[in-house]
Design an enzyme around this catalytic site. Structure first.
Site, PDB file in Angstrom:
ATOM      1  N   GLU A  44       8.922  18.957 -19.743  1.00  0.00           N
ATOM      2  CA  GLU A  44      10.170  19.189 -18.805  1.00  0.00           C
ATOM      3  C   GLU A  44       9.291  19.677 -17.370  1.00  0.00           C
ATOM      4  OE1 GLU A  44      12.175  22.701 -20.572  1.00  0.00           O
ATOM      5  OE2 GLU A  44      12.314  23.378 -18.367  1.00  0.00           O
ATOM      6  N   ARG A  48      11.039  23.757  -9.416  1.00  0.00           N
ATOM      7  CA  ARG A  48      10.708  25.039  -8.757  1.00  0.00           C
ATOM      8  C   ARG A  48      10.097  24.564  -7.402  1.00  0.00           C
ATOM      9  NH1 ARG A  48       9.039  28.659 -13.826  1.00  0.00           N
ATOM     10  NH2 ARG A  48      10.670  27.705 -15.097  1.00  0.00           N
ATOM     11  N   THR A  73      14.511  24.285 -15.013  1.00  0.00           N
ATOM     12  CA  THR A  73      15.017  25.191 -13.869  1.00  0.00           C
ATOM     13  C   THR A  73      16.302  24.700 -12.880  1.00  0.00           C
ATOM     14  OG1 THR A  73      12.758  25.728 -13.528  1.00  0.00           O
ATOM     15  CG2 THR A  73      14.046  26.971 -12.050  1.00  0.00           C
ATOM     16  N   LYS A 133      19.028  26.608 -24.969  1.00  0.00           N
ATOM     17  CA  LYS A 133      17.759  27.276 -24.748  1.00  0.00           C
ATOM     18  C   LYS A 133      17.756  28.617 -24.621  1.00  0.00           C
ATOM     19  CE  LYS A 133      14.145  27.511 -20.808  1.00  0.00           C
ATOM     20  NZ  LYS A 133      13.307  26.976 -20.062  1.00  0.00           N
TER      21      LYS A 133
HETATM   22  C1  3PG Z   1      10.637  28.307 -18.301  1.00  0.00           C
HETATM   23  O1  3PG Z   1      10.808  27.532 -17.230  1.00  0.00           O
HETATM   24  O2  3PG Z   1      11.127  27.540 -19.672  1.00  0.00           O
HETATM   25  C2  3PG Z   1       9.584  29.184 -18.471  1.00  0.00           C
HETATM   26  O3  3PG Z   1       8.917  29.355 -17.297  1.00  0.00           O
HETATM   27  C3  3PG Z   1       8.406  28.860 -19.481  1.00  0.00           C
HETATM   28  O4  3PG Z   1       7.997  30.076 -19.890  1.00  0.00           O
HETATM   29  P1  3PG Z   1       6.569  30.480 -20.061  1.00  0.00           P
HETATM   30  O5  3PG Z   1       5.684  30.357 -18.938  1.00  0.00           O
HETATM   31  O6  3PG Z   1       6.483  31.989 -20.376  1.00  0.00           O
HETATM   32  O7  3PG Z   1       5.916  29.573 -21.011  1.00  0.00           O
END
Ligand code: 3PG
Length: 193
Positions: A44, A48, A73, A133
């Protein structure tokens, strides 16, 4: 095809969803190889940074026959259109608004909308969405939260993400209402190599 353009079918067998943010294009291929070397065939890529869409388009061409290449995102209808143009295999959002839900429902790509609270799950259900999610999982009850949601919303399957580690991932995956677990620990491991 089942709901959300077949997200459950597309994710079948992909229990770990590495979340990665690229700050340039130099490490994209090496990171994909790193995942494949661990038998992880899903990624994924967050939107960003300005490299997100480029990395998706590139990996689809270079590794599209070996792994699922999704976008994370995603927060607007414009993002969805851009991911579809880049050929992304699936789309993940951190949250859900009525406007974004409409855009998801109108799109052709499997999608996984984000929720945190009971009200958000109920709203997602009103849109006919049953595969979500759970984000940020560590701030909204983690394992305990998922167990509670399992008894209240038995029809919903989750991909918890946020604060999950390599070590804790198996505990999440053992829950009957969890089909996959997402996290950025792969990127941290890769950065150490
Ligand atoms: C996401 O976008 O799903 C999160 O930033 C992932 O979360 P983590 O960095 O705490 O694993």
């Amino acid at each position: 095809m089942s709901s959300q353009n077949g997200i459950r079918e597309v994710m079948k067998g992909h229990h770990l969803v590495p979340v990665v943010t690229f700050n340039d294009m130099n490490t994209v291929d090496a990171f994909a190889e790193f995942l494949l070397s661990q038998e992880v065939k899903c990624i994924e890529i967050t939107l960003r940074t300005e490299y997100g869409l480029q990395a998706i388009a590139h990996l689809k061409k270079a590794f599209g026959d070996k792994m699922l290449v999704g976008a994370g995102t995603v927060t607007t209808a414009e993002h969805i259109a851009k991911v579809e143009a880049a050929g992304g295999d699936f789309i993940v959002s951190p949250g859900l608004t009525p406007k974004l839900a409409e855009a998801f429902i109108a799109c052709k790509t499997p999608y996984l909308p984000g929720v945190s609270t009971a009200s958000e799950i109920m709203q997602a259900r009103e849109f006919g969405l049953d595969t979500l999610k759970f984000f940020p999982a560590h701030l909204f009850g983690g394992i305990k939260g998922l167990k509670t949601y399992g008894s209240v919303f038995p029809d919903i399957l989750f991909c918890p993400t946020g604060g999950i580690t390599k070590e804790s991932s198996s505990e999440f995956l053992a829950l009957s209402n969890v089909f996959a677990v997402g996290g950025s620990w792969f990127q941290k491991d890769f950065d150490l190599t």
